[in-house]
Design a protein around this motif. Sequence first.
Motif, PDB file in Angstrom:
ATOM      1  N   PHE A   1     -38.959  41.711 -52.624  1.00 29.70           N
ATOM      2  CA  PHE A   1     -37.549  41.349 -52.827  1.00 29.70           C
ATOM      3  C   PHE A   1     -37.482  39.908 -53.286  1.00 29.70           C
ATOM      4  O   PHE A   1     -38.374  39.108 -53.029  1.00 29.70           O
ATOM      5  CB  PHE A   1     -36.703  41.610 -51.587  1.00 29.70           C
ATOM      6  CG  PHE A   1     -37.225  40.991 -50.326  1.00 29.70           C
ATOM      7  CD1 PHE A   1     -38.118  41.678 -49.519  1.00 29.70           C
ATOM      8  CD2 PHE A   1     -36.829  39.716 -49.946  1.00 29.70           C
ATOM      9  CE1 PHE A   1     -38.611  41.102 -48.358  1.00 29.70           C
ATOM     10  CE2 PHE A   1     -37.313  39.133 -48.781  1.00 29.70           C
ATOM     11  CZ  PHE A   1     -38.217  39.833 -47.987  1.00 29.70           C
TER      12      PHE A   1
ATOM     13  N   VAL B   1     -30.660  30.744 -40.614  1.00 31.80           N
ATOM     14  CA  VAL B   1     -31.860  30.918 -41.436  1.00 31.80           C
ATOM     15  C   VAL B   1     -33.031  31.348 -40.553  1.00 31.80           C
ATOM     16  O   VAL B   1     -33.799  32.253 -40.895  1.00 31.80           O
ATOM     17  CB  VAL B   1     -32.175  29.607 -42.194  1.00 31.80           C
ATOM     18  CG1 VAL B   1     -33.571  29.648 -42.805  1.00 31.80           C
ATOM     19  CG2 VAL B   1     -31.129  29.358 -43.260  1.00 31.80           C
TER      20      VAL B   1
ATOM     21  N   MET C   1     -34.192  29.795 -48.847  1.00 33.10           N
ATOM     22  CA  MET C   1     -34.506  30.195 -47.463  1.00 33.10           C
ATOM     23  C   MET C   1     -35.664  29.369 -46.913  1.00 33.10           C
ATOM     24  O   MET C   1     -35.651  28.932 -45.761  1.00 33.10           O
ATOM     25  CB  MET C   1     -34.953  31.668 -47.417  1.00 33.10           C
ATOM     26  CG  MET C   1     -33.872  32.698 -47.541  1.00 33.10           C
ATOM     27  SD  MET C   1     -32.727  32.687 -46.175  1.00 33.10           S
ATOM     28  CE  MET C   1     -33.813  33.176 -44.836  1.00 33.10           C
ATOM     29  N   LEU C   2     -36.692  29.156 -47.741  1.00 34.35           N
ATOM     30  CA  LEU C   2     -37.903  28.483 -47.275  1.00 34.35           C
ATOM     31  C   LEU C   2     -37.692  26.989 -47.077  1.00 34.35           C
ATOM     32  O   LEU C   2     -38.365  26.363 -46.267  1.00 34.35           O
ATOM     33  CB  LEU C   2     -39.047  28.703 -48.278  1.00 34.35           C
ATOM     34  CG  LEU C   2     -39.704  30.078 -48.236  1.00 34.35           C
ATOM     35  CD1 LEU C   2     -40.627  30.267 -49.418  1.00 34.35           C
ATOM     36  CD2 LEU C   2     -40.497  30.230 -46.931  1.00 34.35           C
ATOM     37  N   ARG C   3     -36.774  26.402 -47.845  1.00 34.06           N
ATOM     38  CA  ARG C   3     -36.643  24.952 -47.752  1.00 34.06           C
ATOM     39  C   ARG C   3     -35.496  24.524 -46.849  1.00 34.06           C
ATOM     40  O   ARG C   3     -35.188  23.335 -46.771  1.00 34.06           O
ATOM     41  CB  ARG C   3     -36.544  24.342 -49.157  1.00 34.06           C
ATOM     42  CG  ARG C   3     -35.362  24.765 -49.958  1.00 34.06           C
ATOM     43  CD  ARG C   3     -35.737  25.047 -51.391  1.00 34.06           C
ATOM     44  NE  ARG C   3     -35.994  23.823 -52.116  1.00 34.06           N
ATOM     45  CZ  ARG C   3     -36.087  23.748 -53.446  1.00 34.06           C
ATOM     46  NH1 ARG C   3     -35.971  24.824 -54.197  1.00 34.06           N
ATOM     47  NH2 ARG C   3     -36.311  22.617 -54.025  1.00 34.06           N
ATOM     48  N   THR C   4     -34.822  25.479 -46.179  1.00 32.00           N
ATOM     49  CA  THR C   4     -33.693  25.132 -45.322  1.00 32.00           C
ATOM     50  C   THR C   4     -34.131  25.134 -43.852  1.00 32.00           C
ATOM     51  O   THR C   4     -34.948  25.956 -43.451  1.00 32.00           O
ATOM     52  CB  THR C   4     -32.552  26.148 -45.535  1.00 32.00           C
ATOM     53  OG1 THR C   4     -32.254  26.202 -46.924  1.00 32.00           O
ATOM     54  CG2 THR C   4     -31.304  25.758 -44.773  1.00 32.00           C
ATOM     55  N   GLN C   5     -33.580  24.203 -43.060  1.00 26.58           N
ATOM     56  CA  GLN C   5     -33.905  24.129 -41.622  1.00 26.58           C
ATOM     57  C   GLN C   5     -33.432  25.400 -40.923  1.00 26.58           C
ATOM     58  O   GLN C   5     -32.436  25.998 -41.302  1.00 26.58           O
ATOM     59  CB  GLN C   5     -33.230  22.902 -40.998  1.00 26.58           C
ATOM     60  CG  GLN C   5     -33.543  21.577 -41.692  1.00 26.58           C
ATOM     61  CD  GLN C   5     -35.004  21.162 -41.549  1.00 26.58           C
ATOM     62  OE1 GLN C   5     -35.696  21.584 -40.609  1.00 26.58           O
ATOM     63  NE2 GLN C   5     -35.500  20.374 -42.494  1.00 26.58           N
ATOM     64  N   ARG C   6     -34.120  25.769 -39.850  1.00 28.76           N
ATOM     65  CA  ARG C   6     -33.861  27.031 -39.149  1.00 28.76           C
ATOM     66  C   ARG C   6     -32.445  27.174 -38.606  1.00 28.76           C
ATOM     67  O   ARG C   6     -31.908  28.280 -38.520  1.00 28.76           O
ATOM     68  CB  ARG C   6     -34.840  27.187 -37.976  1.00 28.76           C
ATOM     69  CG  ARG C   6     -36.236  27.611 -38.379  1.00 28.76           C
ATOM     70  CD  ARG C   6     -37.121  27.810 -37.150  1.00 28.76           C
ATOM     71  NE  ARG C   6     -36.711  28.952 -36.333  1.00 28.76           N
ATOM     72  CZ  ARG C   6     -37.154  30.189 -36.530  1.00 28.76           C
ATOM     73  NH1 ARG C   6     -38.003  30.453 -37.490  1.00 28.76           N
ATOM     74  NH2 ARG C   6     -36.741  31.167 -35.748  1.00 28.76           N
TER      75      ARG C   6
ATOM     76  N   LEU D   1     -37.170  39.128 -40.688  1.00 29.26           N
ATOM     77  CA  LEU D   1     -38.087  39.524 -41.757  1.00 29.26           C
ATOM     78  C   LEU D   1     -39.518  39.617 -41.244  1.00 29.26           C
ATOM     79  O   LEU D   1     -40.303  40.453 -41.682  1.00 29.26           O
ATOM     80  CB  LEU D   1     -38.029  38.521 -42.919  1.00 29.26           C
ATOM     81  CG  LEU D   1     -36.713  38.455 -43.689  1.00 29.26           C
ATOM     82  CD1 LEU D   1     -36.758  37.348 -44.735  1.00 29.26           C
ATOM     83  CD2 LEU D   1     -36.423  39.794 -44.372  1.00 29.26           C
ATOM     84  N   ARG D   2     -39.862  38.723 -40.289  1.00 30.63           N
ATOM     85  CA  ARG D   2     -41.241  38.731 -39.772  1.00 30.63           C
ATOM     86  C   ARG D   2     -41.508  39.944 -38.894  1.00 30.63           C
ATOM     87  O   ARG D   2     -42.623  40.450 -38.848  1.00 30.63           O
ATOM     88  CB  ARG D   2     -41.486  37.466 -38.949  1.00 30.63           C
ATOM     89  CG  ARG D   2     -41.669  36.246 -39.835  1.00 30.63           C
ATOM     90  CD  ARG D   2     -42.306  35.102 -39.075  1.00 30.63           C
ATOM     91  NE  ARG D   2     -42.426  33.938 -39.961  1.00 30.63           N
ATOM     92  CZ  ARG D   2     -42.039  32.707 -39.634  1.00 30.63           C
ATOM     93  NH1 ARG D   2     -41.548  32.459 -38.438  1.00 30.63           N
ATOM     94  NH2 ARG D   2     -42.178  31.729 -40.495  1.00 30.63           N
ATOM     95  N   ASN D   3     -40.470  40.411 -38.184  1.00 30.15           N
ATOM     96  CA  ASN D   3     -40.711  41.451 -37.186  1.00 30.15           C
ATOM     97  C   ASN D   3     -40.361  42.859 -37.646  1.00 30.15           C
ATOM     98  O   ASN D   3     -40.896  43.827 -37.129  1.00 30.15           O
ATOM     99  CB  ASN D   3     -39.945  41.105 -35.899  1.00 30.15           C
ATOM    100  CG  ASN D   3     -40.429  39.776 -35.345  1.00 30.15           C
ATOM    101  OD1 ASN D   3     -41.628  39.498 -35.357  1.00 30.15           O
ATOM    102  ND2 ASN D   3     -39.505  38.926 -34.908  1.00 30.15           N
TER     103      ASN D   3
ATOM    104  N   LEU E   1     -34.860  33.094 -52.254  1.00 27.70           N
ATOM    105  CA  LEU E   1     -35.922  32.959 -51.266  1.00 27.70           C
ATOM    106  C   LEU E   1     -36.427  31.524 -51.181  1.00 27.70           C
ATOM    107  O   LEU E   1     -36.808  31.066 -50.104  1.00 27.70           O
ATOM    108  CB  LEU E   1     -37.077  33.911 -51.595  1.00 27.70           C
ATOM    109  CG  LEU E   1     -36.730  35.405 -51.590  1.00 27.70           C
ATOM    110  CD1 LEU E   1     -38.006  36.225 -51.693  1.00 27.70           C
ATOM    111  CD2 LEU E   1     -35.959  35.797 -50.352  1.00 27.70           C
ATOM    112  N   ASP E   2     -36.425  30.789 -52.297  1.00 26.59           N
ATOM    113  CA  ASP E   2     -36.889  29.407 -52.172  1.00 26.59           C
ATOM    114  C   ASP E   2     -35.897  28.580 -51.345  1.00 26.59           C
ATOM    115  O   ASP E   2     -36.297  27.754 -50.543  1.00 26.59           O
ATOM    116  CB  ASP E   2     -37.231  28.768 -53.533  1.00 26.59           C
ATOM    117  CG  ASP E   2     -36.093  28.640 -54.491  1.00 26.59           C
ATOM    118  OD1 ASP E   2     -35.715  27.526 -54.844  1.00 26.59           O
ATOM    119  OD2 ASP E   2     -35.563  29.688 -54.933  1.00 26.59           O
TER     120      ASP E   2
ATOM    121  N   ILE F   1     -35.323  34.751 -40.805  1.00 22.87           N
ATOM    122  CA  ILE F   1     -36.775  34.735 -41.004  1.00 22.87           C
ATOM    123  C   ILE F   1     -37.467  35.543 -39.902  1.00 22.87           C
ATOM    124  O   ILE F   1     -38.380  36.327 -40.166  1.00 22.87           O
ATOM    125  CB  ILE F   1     -37.308  33.285 -41.051  1.00 22.87           C
ATOM    126  CG1 ILE F   1     -36.777  32.583 -42.308  1.00 22.87           C
ATOM    127  CG2 ILE F   1     -38.837  33.267 -41.053  1.00 22.87           C
ATOM    128  CD1 ILE F   1     -37.287  31.163 -42.502  1.00 22.87           C
TER     129      ILE F   1
END
Lengths: 432, 432
Positions: free
Chosen positions: B153, B136, B174-179, B143-145, B171-172, B140
């Motif tokens: 999307f 994850v 993705m946001l709530r899962t540990q890296r 997506l940031r770079n 996407l939610d 991320i």
Amino acid sequence: IEAADAATATALAGNLHEVDLADVLMALPPGDRSLFVLLLGARFDFTALTEVDQSVRIEILEALPSNVVADGLRELESDDAVYILEDLDEAQKFEILSQLPLPERTALQRSLDYPEESAGRRMQTDFIAVAPFWTVGQTIDYLRNEKDLPDDFYEIFVIDPRYRLLGTVSLDRMLRTQRHVRIGEVMNEARHLVKATEDQEVVARIFERYNLLSAAVIDEADRLVGVITIDDIVDVIQQEAEEDLRALAGVGDEEISDSVLETVRGRFVWLFFNIFTAFAAAAVISSFEYSIGEMVALAALMPIVASMGGNAGAQSMTVAVRALATGDIDKRNALRTIRREAVVGLVNGVLLAILIGTISGLWFRNLGLGLVMGAALIVNLVVAGLAGILIPLTLNRLRVDPAVASSVFVTTVTDVVGFFAFLGLATWLLIG
Amino acid sequence: IEAADAATATALAGNLHEVDLADVLMALPPGDRSLFVLLLGARFDFTALTEVDQSVRIEILEALPSNVVADGLRELESDDAVYILEDLDEAQKFEILSQLPLPERTALQRSLDYPEESAGRRMQTDFIAVAPFWTVGQTIDYLRNEKDLPDDFYEIFVIDPRYRLLGTVSLDRMLRTQRHVRIGEVMNEARHLVKATEDQEVVARIFERYNLLSAAVIDEADRLVGVITIDDIVDVIQQEAEEDLRALAGVGDEEISDSVLETVRGRFVWLFFNIFTAFAAAAVISSFEYSIGEMVALAALMPIVASMGGNAGAQSMTVAVRALATGDIDKRNALRTIRREAVVGLVNGVLLAILIGTISGLWFRNLGLGLVMGAALIVNLVVAGLAGILIPLTLNRLRVDPAVASSVFVTTVTDVVGFFAFLGLATWLLIG
């Protein structure tokens, strides 16, 4: 099949999608449906009840003990729970609500207090809201660690301490932004806010017009109280287009699973109003009895003039009703549209007059009869075009739903004018 | 207003939403529309062209130089660009495409190669796809770079090296899962795949049934080629319900901005087919000329029987056509529905027979006439109910769109049976 065999039922319904589960429910005989829900127990997904016909839903809910319903509703998103509860009578609603824990009960009760078919009924009351000075990283950490989050969410709301909405951040924006950036810097201005008391059709128009996926719902004090997502609105959009179709044909909101009695009740009202139209036309014909007695061919040809006018009127009315519903007709183009309908009616009238007038003249070997037929068709087609646009426009101005009431008036006009023009011209030119 | 004053135009249209910009375009006189686009230059958002009526879109595109159109299309999402291009003629399409850089040209060309109104035309070809062994955190960071990402999307696709879809991650999630968690562990099985060649109405049904927000589109080799999002499908869902309404009234896909000629062409076809119905009814009446000559009251009352049957037939037909379109009628309940329509027709027939029979009998002071009227109404209402369901079912079986063709046949049946039952019974009981 269902001799209280929970194992079989579970095997059957085990990992069905809620929609397919709803189909299974619909296919079962009425008595067995609530039994089936009880057999599945906690494995029954109450979301399926949002997908069955209203009559089936009420039947199942009335047969289930209220604690089973309360347990089922706790698992649902708030908008689905409201959808299931809203059609029940007050006593049953109260009994089910009283078995829910206080926070959930309050949230549902608040949604139910909004008027029927309002945004407040359709909204989801669980949402994610953060302060603008939080950073993206802080927000993500909060989402990762907080356990009590809504099942799905599509955007993050940014609020001030008084719960007023400052903006929104889409989830893809969250994912592509560096951790140190503050939420306030990446948020979009929230442009399309919906009032909780707004009618769901108005909300649907806003979603459609601006291609929204979700919209924030605010109360009278501008506080954020919920969020409406597109999946709830898709049903409204479809229903709304279908409602016009049904209203124009006079069938109300009947469903294929309705009983004979319900169907008769819904349809008879419409037929009843058409009795007046029918007798108005009969009275016109009756006033020309002498002419018909003199020339019986008139009786055979007169329904052609009326029915062609009726068809043309229905065409122009259908276009007008939908254009009014979607906002495609307004003050600017109303006059142009009226003029266009008159011209279209005239052109189609002349074309039909040539065709039908010729056939009628040849059939009865009477040139005069063919000419009268043609002239009556032209008159009736122009009148039909004008009635088809002017009647919906007038009803709309009077705040009556044009889809419901236009049809009777348009048919009356095209019948009365059709019979009168044809029989009147025939009497004047051929009989008198 | 528009004396080539770019500054004013820009001020006017500067930060309008694309939909409001489209409204401005529609309100301008035809000649000025392309001028307005040219004046705005790069500040004109071509998305607005997806929101205007088809005829206006084509008019503007034909007046613009192809390099301006090509530049405008580059800024759009691929599905919007396809939507704008697809109605142009081949030569113009080619000219515009040839001015685009190769990757974009290829993507658009591939979408345009799919059949009209297919999923391939509506899909967005830009999407985010990652391998299941990515974490994850890695995703991320990507997506940031990464700079060249789609504008919006709503989910992330997980694919194997051959581009076959393994699953999706919301996407939610993705946001709530540990890296450190691997994508493969949090992905959902992709359940509702759409073939690129699938008709858009079928796709709309799937979206509606399963409340989807987006769906992956695959080609014949099961490779992921695009994604369809709900905002493209909302229009299809609405159009589809509206198409049935328009087809039943015989108005095709006319728009309020169509010219008189286009409107006449669309509507005349329908009126033309109804000529046969009208003459069939006239022939039946004509065969009872002797009876009508003996008792002219028959001519006044006969349209009542026919029109009541027509209304009842339209009711049962409308319900049947929509139920067929939404899949609510299938083999299991067809027989039950047919039986229900016959019973509803019988009950409504008896109610109308009592009311209308009494009025008619009193009006002409003829008890026998009232009885004949009532009997004919019962016969015609039952036949109307049956015709309203059997004709759409039969057409559907023959793979003819029931919305387009049912109406003419149902009207013919209710007219012919109505006139025949009434005049026949009257001749037999009152005249003969």
